[in-house]
Scaffold this active site. Structure first.
Site, mmCIF file in Angstrom:
data_model
loop_
_atom_site.group_PDB
_atom_site.id
_atom_site.type_symbol
_atom_site.label_atom_id
_atom_site.label_comp_id
_atom_site.label_asym_id
_atom_site.label_seq_id
_atom_site.Cartn_x
_atom_site.Cartn_y
_atom_site.Cartn_z
ATOM 1 N N ASP A 13 0.887 -1.152 0.000
ATOM 2 C CA ASP A 13 0.000 0.000 0.000
ATOM 3 C C ASP A 13 0.936 1.215 0.000
ATOM 4 O OD1 ASP A 13 -2.312 1.628 0.374
ATOM 5 O OD2 ASP A 13 -1.839 1.743 2.510
ATOM 6 N N LEU A 14 0.417 2.377 -0.332
ATOM 7 C CA LEU A 14 1.279 3.571 -0.395
ATOM 8 C C LEU A 14 0.980 4.556 0.746
ATOM 9 C CD1 LEU A 14 3.283 5.480 -1.872
ATOM 10 C CD2 LEU A 14 1.366 6.210 -3.291
ATOM 11 N N ASP A 15 -0.257 5.072 0.741
ATOM 12 C CA ASP A 15 -0.629 6.093 1.727
ATOM 13 C C ASP A 15 -0.568 5.515 3.134
ATOM 14 O OD1 ASP A 15 -1.310 8.090 -0.226
ATOM 15 O OD2 ASP A 15 -3.169 7.003 -0.626
ATOM 16 N N LYS A 49 -9.406 5.090 6.263
ATOM 17 C CA LYS A 49 -8.118 4.673 5.701
ATOM 18 C C LYS A 49 -8.287 3.508 4.731
ATOM 19 C CE LYS A 49 -4.988 6.122 9.369
ATOM 20 N NZ LYS A 49 -4.079 5.656 10.422
ATOM 21 N N GLY A 50 -7.717 3.648 3.563
ATOM 22 C CA GLY A 50 -7.726 2.561 2.585
ATOM 23 C C GLY A 50 -8.937 2.545 1.661
ATOM 24 N N SER A 120 -2.348 0.307 -4.206
ATOM 25 C CA SER A 120 -2.936 1.488 -3.578
ATOM 26 C C SER A 120 -4.264 1.799 -4.249
ATOM 27 C CB SER A 120 -2.001 2.696 -3.744
ATOM 28 O OG SER A 120 -2.678 3.880 -3.371
ATOM 29 N N ASP A 176 -1.476 0.003 6.274
ATOM 30 C CA ASP A 176 -1.698 0.757 7.512
ATOM 31 C C ASP A 176 -3.173 0.779 7.900
ATOM 32 O OD1 ASP A 176 -2.322 2.434 5.259
ATOM 33 O OD2 ASP A 176 -2.500 4.105 6.676
#
Ligand code: BG6
Ligand code: MG
Length: 224
Positions: A13-15, A49-50, A120, A176
């Protein structure tokens, strides 16, 4: 249970994993929530998130009990407004904003012959990678526009493994978000959480500090 020696690739994942863009997403959604009269709290922040851009807006509206208030056109306008604000915030990113240890981890993977791909949900991921000067590490990126279902569905993580010609069982997935960990687990990859172990309770292992994300530490966790 997968063994460390079976792992041949890593899905990222990126963020909130490679850099702290999760805080910019939160800042931009918080501003929109306030504009719409929706109360912002930690539960909402964590739940967002996500999630894809539209799923995020839907969750905010639901959180405020106003899920039926706007039509599709209005929702599109609000999502675009958030994204314009967010795009402005990410302009400031530089390679100094890569989380501690993550560049070293990427190099460790590259040197070790591990394959890497990006999972992502963000349509802004290529721009962020450019700002961080990490584009060369991620030749394989799942196109979020190609997805039928967003996280927590496993689709993005299965596609990320396919892109690097690996079985999900041969991949680690770094995330995350609670929704992301659920997706990795449902894809039958080994889930590596970045953040708070009290929040990422379903992850196979959790690192609270990205400095500790190394192959050696992952191996130790998998052999526990
Ligand atoms: C994810 C973020 O990586 O991308 C979410 O965790 C975000 O917060 C999603 O909503 C979609 O991103 P974007 O940049 O396409 O709106
Ligand atoms: Mg994330």
């Amino acid at each position: 249970m997968t063994k460390f020696n079976d792992i041949k690739g890593v899905v990222f994942d990126l963020d909130g994993v490679i850099t702290d863009t999760a805080r910019f997403h939160a800042q931009a959604w918080h501003a929109l929530a306030t504009e719409l009269g929706v109360k912002w709290d930690d539960e909402l922040a964590s739940g967002l998130k996500g999630l894809s851009r539209m799923d995020s807006l839907e969750l905010i509206l639901k959180h405020g009990g106003i899920e039926a208030k706007y039509n599709d056109e209005e929702k599109q306008r609000y999502a675009t407004e958030k994204n314009t604000n967010y795009k402005h915030l990410i302009q400031q990113l530089t390679p100094d904003d890569i989380y501690p240890g993550m560049k070293e981890f990427l190099n460790e993977l590259k040197d070790g012959g591990y394959k890497m791909s990006l999972a992502s949900a963000s349509k802004n991921a290529p721009t962020i990678l450019e700002h961080l000067e990490l584009t060369d590490y991620f030749k394989k990126i799942v196109d979020p526009a190609s997805l039928h279902r967003g996280k927590p569905d496993p689709e993005i993580f299965i596609k990320a493994a396919e892109l690097i010609d690996l079985k999900p069982e041969e991949c680690l997935g770094l995330e995350d978000a609670v929704a992301g960990i659920a997706g990795i687990n449902a894809a039958h990859e080994t889930s590596v959480g970045i953040g708070d172990s009290d929040v990422l309770t379903e992850a196979d292992m959790v690192f609270s500090n990205t400095k500790n994300v190394t192959l050696e530490n992952i191996k130790t966790n998998m052999e526990k």
